[in-house]
Write an enzyme that holds these catalytic residues in place. Structure first.
Site, PDB file in Angstrom:
ATOM      1  CG  ASP A 364      -0.212  -0.223   2.536  1.00  0.00           C
ATOM      2  OD1 ASP A 364       0.879  -0.830   2.534  1.00  0.00           O
ATOM      3  OD2 ASP A 364      -0.747   0.193   3.567  1.00  0.00           O
ATOM      4  CD  GLU A 559       7.565   2.439   6.187  1.00  0.00           C
ATOM      5  OE1 GLU A 559       6.468   1.861   6.143  1.00  0.00           O
ATOM      6  OE2 GLU A 559       7.697   3.671   5.996  1.00  0.00           O
TER       7      GLU A 559
END
Length: 621
Positions: A364, A559
């Site tokens: 996503d 991340e």
């Protein structure tokens, strides 16, 4: 050599001299002299020089400050430590602890925090089938005046989940009672604003926990997976109320197998978790018309109504601005009315079915899945489910004498699961393999054609052992170079997004962004087919990028990366988690931590030496 330092005084002097941009870090972006004088325990002066050593000094001072002492003894070895050893040591000894959570009397306050929303009341939702947990958490309300504990209904509908958007909250996870004391089964969160247990993140995190001998934490992850399936019907996107209609990529059997290989649990543990994994397979993935399609392959298909709740205002402006004029409203007015369901629009609802399904995929977002996800038999989901089928067969063969009693009416042999895997493998190769281009592509079962988009998921069949050796060779020799960049593989090729409008959102799972799960699955896949040299190269490239970034940016473990510039400085939707901290990160980022530890277990000793000296990968390969 040790230095006895006045903590506050040294911190102030160090930051005043070296932190020229005022972000409470010392990085290559700072313009200080990059030279700071200390005195050793004999009064001899010594210079700490360069970004890396100075940031290490800053980090050690920050850790010492937490001990509430005026002075700290900091060794020269900590300041000059080999960067590879330092990163790995911090992950093992500091970051996993910083990411560990429990939902119980001791941990409930921290887990209720949600940077994505603001609530005066913190809601904790408990499943209908766990009355013990409901009583336990209700008793916590007295000591936590802003806490409101609510029991969920037995049947959770999309309409009910929509109603919770006015009072979003955390979902309870497993409790355990030992020596008459009840505590939450611990779990590890990704980090930063992701302060809950995420589905597929948790598998990769558990890989790292097992490598670092955090076996109890790994077992806790498995227990919380089991709890979610038993009580919420699925492994959740994450344990927040607004994720109740969404699952995540299925990696539960991989987690079970990894734990067994590392910790040798009792047969009863294996039996409990195998039953639950089969239950998930049957009820979440294999009900026709939901996530199982007429082709015999699977798709992602989340339920839910309206906009995904967790996104920020304005995230969908590129879509909503096409609908707002139809109702004579500004984009913002239309968004609010659509959120409140004052306006119903079937076409827009259909778009968000695909959008929520894309979020269920873990990717996503990506241009590969925008506006089409629920129509696709994706390579990713079918590779993961093939692995489920082969894992279940392996567990039945190995631990249950080839006959597993699932319930009183049904037992399974390994042959049953081998046949299901063989059928899926044949269908994947029939519908998804593109021989001419050397790619595995998603299959649009509505249009009955391959959906051409060159994505890193093309390598999942290597990981799941679906390919023939010939197909593997094509993927490695012809396709891998299209994705390979200085610091690893990107989420897609540049050509796959060439036609995307420059005004469209920059999708974070596409080129040029690099993600830990893609690297890990690729490495395993290369090793499955004995591409040893290629595996070593790809492992080195990724670990070099993590190490280089941490050395230059005060230990930052983000991340994800922008591979086009080999940097954590991301200009895409959502930004980059794991980069906001003062002085020292005490978390890193979950699957990035795991990828580092896993990569080090595979990397050859000579390449580890090159990594410690930060040798540029393009000079080696």
């Amino acid at each position: 050599m040790k230095f006895k330092l006045h903590i506050n005084q040294t911190l102030s002097q160090l930051l005043a001299q070296e932190d020229t941009d005022g972000d409470k870090k010392i990085t290559i972006d700072d313009k200080g002299p990059k030279r700071f004088l200390l005195e050793d325990d004999k009064g001899n002066p010594m210079a700490v020089e360069g970004t890396y050593q100075l940031s290490n000094l800053l980090q050690e001072l920050a850790l010492s400050k937490k001990n509430d002492t005026e002075f700290a003894e900091i060794s020269l070895e900590d300041i000059t430590e080999d960067p590879v050893k330092r990163i790995s040591r911090k992950i093992k000894d500091l970051y996993w602890k910083g990411l560990t959570r429990t939902i119980d009397a001791a941990g409930v306050k921290k887990i209720l925090e949600d940077d994505k929303i603001e609530n005066a009341i913190s809601y904790l939702y408990v499943p209908a089938g766990d009355s013990f947990a409901f009583d336990y958490f209700k008793n916590l309300e007295t000591a936590n005046p802003t806490l409101k504990v609510v029991q969920l209904p037995a049947v959770i509908t999309p309409e009910y989940v929509l109603s919770l958007n006015k009072k979003p909250g955390i979902l309870a996870l497993a409790l355990q009672t030992k020596n008459n004391e009840t505590t939450g089964v611990p779990f590890v969160v990704p980090g930063g604003r992701f302060n809950e247990m995420y589905g597929w993140d948790s598998y990769f995190i558990t890989m790292g926990l097992l490598i670092d001998d955090k076996t109890d934490l790994a077992l806790g992850m498995a227990e919380n997976f089991k709890y979610q399936i038993d009580h919420y019907g699925k492994i959740l996107n994450a344990n927040r109320s607004y994720y109740l209609t969404r699952t995540q990529p299925p990696l539960y059997t991989s987690l079970i197998v990894d734990i067994i290989q590392k910790s040798n649990p009792e047969k009863a543990w294996i039996e409990r978790h195998l039953k639950t994994a089969i239950k998930e397979y049957k009820t979440v993935w294999m009900e026709q018309g939901k996530r199982l399609t007429p082709t015999g392959l699977n798709r992602y298909k989340a339920e839910g109504i309206g906009l995904p709740f967790e996104v920020e205002e304005g995230h969908f402006d590129d879509i909503l601005e096409k609908y707002a004029p139809k109702y004579g409203l500004s984009t913002r007015e239309f968004e609010n009315k659509y959120l409140e369901r004052e306006i119903l629009d079937a076409d827009l609802d259909h778009y968000f079915t695909h959008d929520r399904s894309m979020r269920e995929s873990g990717h996503d977002t990506t241009n590969r899945l925008v506006g089409i996800c629920a129509d696709l038999n994706t390579v990713a989901i079918n590779s993961l489910l093939y692995k489920y089928e082969t894992d279940i067969a392996f567990l039945i063969e190995t631990f249950f004498n080839d006959q597993f009693q699932y319930n009183e009416n049904m037992s399974y042999s390994s042959d049953y699961w081998h046949k299901k895997a063989a059928e899926r493998k044949e269908k994947i190769n029939e519908l998804c393999w593109n021989e001419a281009d050397g790619l595995y592509l998603d299959y649009n079962f509505e249009l009955k054609e391959q959906h051409y988009f060159e994505a890193a998921t093309t390598f999942y069949p290597l990981w799941a052992k679906i390919c023939t050796q010939e197909q593997a060779a094509i993927l490695v020799q012809k396709t891998l170079p299209k994705f390979k960049m200085k610091g690893g593989i990107a989420g897609s090729t540049p050509s796959s997004i060439a036609a995307v409008s420059e005004h469209a959102p920059t999708r974070q799972w596409d080129y040029p962004f690099g993600w830990a799960p893609h690297q890990i699955l690729l490495w395993k896949g290369l090793l499955n087919y004995n591409f040893q040299d290629e595996a070593q190269e790809m492992i080195y490239r990724w670990l070099w990028l993590i190490t280089r970034n941490a050395v230059d940016y005060n230990g930052t473990i983000p991340e994800k990366f922008d591979l086009s510039i080999s940097s954590h400085k991301i200009f895409a939707e959502y930004g980059n988690v794991g980069t906001e901290f003062n002085y020292i990160t005490e978390e890193g980022f979950g699957w990035m931590n795991a990828s580092y530890q896993f990569g080090l277990t595979l990397l050859s000793s000579d390449l580890k030496e090159k990594l410690s000296s930060l040798t540029d990968p393009d000079s080696l390969f």
